[in-house]
Design a protein around this motif. Structure first.
Motif, short mmCIF file in Angstrom:
data_model
loop_
_atom_site.label_atom_id
_atom_site.label_comp_id
_atom_site.label_asym_id
_atom_site.label_seq_id
_atom_site.Cartn_x
_atom_site.Cartn_y
_atom_site.Cartn_z
N LEU A 23 46.01 56.40 82.99
CA LEU A 23 47.57 56.60 83.50
C LEU A 23 48.43 55.82 82.77
CD1 LEU A 23 46.91 56.84 87.41
CD2 LEU A 23 48.13 58.58 86.16
N LEU A 24 47.68 54.70 82.19
CA LEU A 24 48.75 53.88 81.49
C LEU A 24 48.88 54.30 80.03
CD1 LEU A 24 46.92 50.37 82.67
CD2 LEU A 24 49.11 51.50 83.50
N ALA A 25 48.52 55.32 79.61
CA ALA A 25 48.54 56.00 78.14
C ALA A 25 49.83 56.18 78.08
CB ALA A 25 47.61 57.05 77.97
N GLY A 26 50.86 56.61 78.98
CA GLY A 26 52.14 56.49 78.86
C GLY A 26 53.06 55.74 78.17
N LEU A 27 52.44 54.32 78.49
CA LEU A 27 52.91 53.36 77.85
C LEU A 27 52.90 53.28 76.25
CD1 LEU A 27 51.43 50.43 80.10
CD2 LEU A 27 53.83 51.43 80.30
N LEU A 28 52.07 54.07 75.68
CA LEU A 28 51.86 54.19 74.07
C LEU A 28 52.48 55.52 73.85
CD1 LEU A 28 48.28 52.82 73.93
CD2 LEU A 28 50.30 51.60 73.50
N VAL A 29 52.25 56.38 74.43
CA VAL A 29 52.79 58.09 74.15
C VAL A 29 53.49 58.52 75.23
CG1 VAL A 29 52.07 60.19 73.18
CG2 VAL A 29 50.68 58.13 72.47
N GLY A 31 54.46 60.77 78.12
CA GLY A 31 53.74 61.84 78.33
C GLY A 31 52.45 61.86 78.75
N ALA A 32 51.65 61.11 77.80
CA ALA A 32 50.29 60.90 78.01
C ALA A 32 49.64 60.50 79.08
CB ALA A 32 49.70 60.15 76.68
N GLY A 33 50.44 59.71 79.95
CA GLY A 33 49.90 59.25 81.07
C GLY A 33 50.04 60.42 82.31
N PHE A 34 50.65 61.46 82.04
CA PHE A 34 50.49 62.55 82.90
C PHE A 34 49.50 63.71 82.51
CE2 PHE A 34 55.14 61.33 83.08
CZ PHE A 34 54.87 60.69 84.41
N VAL A 35 49.38 63.90 81.14
CA VAL A 35 48.38 64.65 80.65
C VAL A 35 47.13 64.48 80.58
CG1 VAL A 35 47.97 66.26 78.77
CG2 VAL A 35 50.28 65.92 79.42
N LEU A 36 46.87 63.12 79.92
CA LEU A 36 45.52 62.62 79.80
C LEU A 36 44.64 62.67 80.93
CD1 LEU A 36 43.47 61.77 77.65
CD2 LEU A 36 44.57 59.30 77.75
N PRO A 37 44.99 61.97 82.16
CA PRO A 37 44.21 61.99 83.30
C PRO A 37 43.65 63.23 83.71
CG PRO A 37 46.16 60.80 83.49
CD PRO A 37 46.29 61.39 82.30
N ILE A 38 44.53 64.21 83.72
CA ILE A 38 44.26 65.55 84.20
C ILE A 38 43.15 66.06 83.34
CG2 ILE A 38 45.22 67.75 84.57
CD1 ILE A 38 46.11 65.71 86.63
N VAL A 39 43.34 65.95 81.87
CA VAL A 39 42.45 66.55 81.08
C VAL A 39 40.93 65.93 81.28
CG1 VAL A 39 41.94 66.65 78.44
CG2 VAL A 39 44.13 67.26 79.35
N LEU A 40 41.03 64.53 81.30
CA LEU A 40 39.82 63.89 81.43
C LEU A 40 39.20 64.32 82.84
CD1 LEU A 40 40.48 60.24 80.62
CD2 LEU A 40 39.02 61.81 79.39
N TRP A 41 39.79 64.60 83.86
CA TRP A 41 39.26 64.92 85.13
C TRP A 41 38.66 66.51 84.94
CZ3 TRP A 41 42.83 67.09 89.24
CH2 TRP A 41 42.24 67.43 90.46
N GLN A 42 39.47 67.31 84.38
CA GLN A 42 39.11 68.57 84.39
C GLN A 42 37.78 68.81 83.62
OE1 GLN A 42 40.18 71.25 86.31
NE2 GLN A 42 41.28 69.47 87.29
N ILE A 43 37.81 68.01 82.65
CA ILE A 43 36.39 67.98 81.25
C ILE A 43 35.32 67.48 82.22
CG2 ILE A 43 35.58 67.14 79.21
CD1 ILE A 43 38.53 67.24 78.05
N LYS A 44 35.56 66.23 82.76
CA LYS A 44 34.24 65.60 83.45
C LYS A 44 33.79 65.99 84.78
CE LYS A 44 32.96 63.29 79.84
NZ LYS A 44 31.78 63.39 79.37
N LYS A 45 34.56 66.75 85.66
CA LYS A 45 34.43 66.75 86.94
C LYS A 45 33.23 67.46 87.13
CE LYS A 45 37.10 70.76 88.11
NZ LYS A 45 38.52 71.11 88.81
N ASN A 46 32.67 68.61 86.35
CA ASN A 46 31.62 69.35 86.68
C ASN A 46 30.41 68.66 86.09
OD1 ASN A 46 32.97 71.71 87.89
ND2 ASN A 46 33.41 72.41 85.84
#
Length: 119
Positions: A23-29, A31-46
């Protein structure tokens, strides 16, 4: 409000920690704080079932923070929004850090003030 999960292996705890901190990735890039957590969640949840609960907590906070931000932004015109945006900014820094610490301990911490869209 930490909720102990079933015994959590090291890999699940590590990815859950990354998920919260992403969630803190948005401090560097922007919009990344919104996209990266969702992508990680979807990739790893299964692959790691324990990640799904953490992903829902993070997604709920993203949605909540956006709603609170829009409302605070509108209240700027009556000057109340400025302190509200400041508080929201602090919470968006503090909550992911606490969530990551709890995730590393094998617990699920539901962010306070978070609207439960996903349960």
């Amino acid at each position: 409000m930490a909720q102990p999960l079933f015994p959590v292996d090291q890999e699940t705890r590590q990815w859950a920690t990354f998920l919260h901190l992403s969630l803190l990735a948005g401090l560097l890039v922007p919009g990344a704080g919104f996209v990266l957590p969702i992508v990680l969640w979807q990739i790893k949840k299964n692959e790691l079932p324990g990640i799904d609960a953490h992903g829902k907590v993070v997604a709920n906070w993203i949605i909540s923070a956006l709603i609170y931000g829009v409302i605070s932004g509108m209240l700027v015109f009556v000057l109340v929004g400025f302190p509200l945006l400041g508080v929201l900014g602090l919470l968006t820094l503090i909550f992911p850090i606490i969530g990551a610490i709890k995730a590393n301990e094998g617990e699920l911490w539901v962010y306070p003030l978070s609207i439960r869209v996903f349960s």
